[in-house]
Design an enzyme around this catalytic site. Structure first.
Site: not given
Ligand code: FPP
Length: 254
Positions: A33, A50, A144
């Site tokens: 997150d 991201h 893993l």
């Molecule tokens: C949450 O942060 C994150 C996500 C919903 C997406 C996580 C995805 C990645 C790290 C990259 C893509 C995945 C792979 C496997 C390559 P948020 O966007 O909700 O952050 P915020 O709460 O600060 O808005």
């Protein structure tokens, strides 16, 4: 609960040294997150957050692999994330494809199995194909297991398990009396995997957000206010060190 922002290199090195290598958690689950807030802090579009988050994935997968963690489950896209603007959803799907294409060779070399949990049939076909390719290439590895939780929701998973079990009863394959916790566990996406020992959520939020609802019954939680793009292997070592110093009683008495 622990809050910290930056660790000095030598201090973090100590955590690695302080970790008991015989008590490494078998299964670590992470809610990745804070990508959006990390980008906003820098006046960048959310998708940059991201992208930066993928770099963290690379580092943490490597660190878990080196430590001998058996399962790493990363919450990459929830059943609720479809509510985000389509540009962001598309960017996340593209990042997944890019990650799998660029990383599978290295993951394979490092003996990692690339697996997914969640209803991936709703993902764009290209994502499904890349996930299938990555799994086929790596499925016989013995290191893993990297579980990418994609279109994953804990409630959806439990609902699907109930449907599967109801179907077995309808077809007279089992009786109602056969329903027990093991049967339910074996009908989840995580069948045959141990429950997570440690759940990490960075970014200062204290929610489960529909992640592994059944499986975290006795999981140890670890939070920090670091955003995922800034999370690094030193934070992971600290989380594992803290985990190793918890008293896990599983409802019993020691
Ligand atoms: C949450 O942060 C994150 C996500 C919903 C997406 C996580 C995805 C990645 C790290 C990259 C893509 C995945 C792979 C496997 C390559 P948020 O966007 O909700 O952050 P915020 O709460 O600060 O808005």
């Amino acid at each position: 609960m622990l809050f910290f922002n930056k660790k000095k290199k030598n201090e973090s090195k100590n955590f690695l040294e302080m970790i008991d290598k015989n008590k490494i958690p078998k299964h670590i689950a992470i809610i990745m997150d804070g990508n959006g807030r990390w980008a906003k802090q820098r006046n960048l579009p959310r998708t940059f957050g991201h992208k930066a988050g993928v770099e963290t994935i690379r580092e943490i997968v490597k660190a878990c692999s080196e430590l001998g963690v058996k399962y790493l489950t990363l919450y990459a896209f929830s059943t609720e994330n479809w509510k985000r603007p389509s540009e962001e959803v598309n960017a996340l799907m593209n990042l997944l494809v890019e990650y799998l294409r660029s990383e599978v060779q290295e993951l394979h070399k490092n003996n990692v199995v690339v697996n997914s949990i969640g209803d991936i049939s709703k993902l764009p076909l290209i994502c499904q194909e890349e996930l299938k390719n990555a799994y086929e290439k790596t499925k016989d590895n013995t290191g893993l297991v990297l579980n990418l939780a994609l279109n994953y929701g804990g409630r959806d998973e439990i609902k699907n398990a109930v449907i599967k079990i109801a179907q077995l009863i309808k077809e007279n394959k089992i009786d109602i009396e056969d329903i027990n916790e093991e049967l339910i566990s074996s009908n989840l996406y995580t069948a045959n995997m141990p429950d997570p020992d440690l759940l990490i959520r960075p970014s200062g939020e204290y929610r489960l957000s529909n992640f592994l609802l059944w499986q975290v019954a006795y999981t140890e939680f670890w939070y920090s206010n670091i955003y995922w793009p800034e999370f690094n292997r030193e934070h992971l070592y600290r989380a594992i060190y803290d985990y190793q110093n918890r008293d896990r009683r599983f409802g019993g008495i020691k």
